[in-house]
Design an enzyme around this catalytic site. Structure first.
Site: not given
Length: 404
Positions: A159, A195, A200-202, A387
């Protein structure tokens, strides 16, 4: 080099009709210049190089012209995948297309009837039902941790980073700055529970836990969950972090002190935005805060965008849909929540994408050794460049919305 006056070029009469129409369309370029190399090796320059923007496009098969005329960016992606077209600098190519959008609208947008067909296909086959959402998520994120680890930062954050005017930051430092700003906006205290919808990958979970905050993260990706759980275990943070496979629609009514959702609302789908925002409101304790980081599309372009479908939805993020800022605010207003603060940082996303793109190019041999073919590489080159150009030209933006 051929003159850009295609109608005066007798050789053009031997071209397919679609090719002649495409070349005539390119004659409308007024901002920047495009060097077009055709299947015969002839180079034609359209536009005006004096503007400083110079892009290049190679057409190896004139079928690409028909595809682009009919389906816009999706047609270009089809042509790229088939090897009919290519570009040495796709960021420049897409920037040129965006700056000349009004003049060459058909090539950017495609014909309405072809896009309607694509839109219906997208709505029917990529619906974000519970089963559909998991299928859509897996089709993108479960390309493999080995793939993403080649070109993301070491923290595996997928992100936008937050440079905030300091491009001297490393990508990893800018990602941490993004997480820190989110935690500061939440005013999260040690011992509280956050929460995270779409963990994702943490990366966020780890950053928050290191500040003494508890995190309950949910995802639909098996590959991401395995990676995230492993990183949490390696940091001895299992007592503070709980991660699981769960659909946001299945969250219990238990209140959380705060909620975070980083670039996940884009995967929800327009029909289910009300439920997503209702879930945020339902799961938040009184007095808590929420930070949603969301990519969005310009308000003035949203209606046209939602009526069609673009390359990203067809090739990269099935089931995806970007809100506009106005739509985001309306969805919040329909709940008990209020917008407390907003930070936009679209150029930081352009910088993030540039760095991903550079790393991706450097790792192409390794990625291909994992079993990905030339067509896949070409599509991902387009994705990253497409993008980046969109953020640089302010067609898309990214915001952190603080809600409460």
């Amino acid at each position: 080099m051929r003159s850009n006056d295609v109608s005066a070029d007798m050789g053009a009469q031997k071209m397919p009709l679609g090719a002649r129409l495409f070349l005539r369309l390119l004659q409308r370029i007024s901002v920047g210049a495009l060097s077009l190399t055709d299947p015969a090796g002839e180079v034609t320059v359209f536009g005006h190089a004096a503007h400083g923007l110079h892009a290049q496009l190679t057409i190896r098969d004139w079928r690409a012209a028909n595809a682009i005329l009919r389906r816009g960016d999706i047609g270009f992606a089809d042509s790229l995948k088939a090897g009919w077209a290519d570009s040495q600098d796709m960021v420049a190519l897409f920037t040129l297309a965006l700056r000349n959008e009004a003049a060459v609208d058909q090539a950017v947008q495609g014909r309405w009837w072809a896009l309607v067909v694509q839109r219906l296909r997208h709505l029917i086959l990529r619906d974000n039902s519970r089963r559909g959402s998991r299928r859509n998520i897996l089709s993108h994120y479960d390309l493999g941790n080995a793939f993403y680890s080649q070109w993301l930062d070491a923290g595996m954050t997928y992100s936008s980073a937050l440079f905030d005017g300091n491009d001297a930051l490393s990508l990893a430092e800018a990602q941490d700055a993004k997480y820190d700003r989110i935690l500061d906006e939440l005013d999260a205290k040690p011992g509280q529970t956050v929460l995270e919808i779409g963990c994702g990958w943490g990366g966020f979970a780890e950053r928050a836990a290191l500040r003494g905050i508890n995190v309950h993260g949910i995802t639909l990706s098996d590959a991401q969950l395995a990676w995230a759980r492993d990183r949490v275990a390696r940091q001895n943070l299992n007592d503070r972090v709980t991660l699981e496979i769960r659909d946001y629609r299945d969250l219990p009514n238990a209140g959380f002190d705060h909620i975070v959702s980083i670039e996940m609302v884009e995967a929800v789908g327009e029909r289910r935005w009300p439920l997503y925002f209702e879930t945020l409101a339902r799961c938040l304790k009184p007095g808590g805060r929420i930070v949603v980081q969301s990519i969005d599309i310009d308000n003035a372009r949203f209606d046209a965008y939602r009526r069609g479908t673009d390359f990203i939805q067809q090739y990269v993020f099935p089931g995806g849909m970007l809100p506009s800022p106005a739509v985001f605010e309306a969805q919040v207003a329909a709940t008990s929540l209020k917008v407390l603060n907003v930070k936009a940082f679209g150029l930081d996303y352009a910088e993030t994408l540039k760095r991903w793109r550079v790393l991706f190019e450097a790792r192409v041999p390794t990625i291909m050794a994992q079993g990905f073919d030339d067509a896949f590489i070409r599509i991902w080159r387009m994705y990253l460049a497409y993008c980046e150009a969109g953020f640089r030209e302010a067609r898309t933006d990214v915001r952190q919305w603080t809600l409460g």
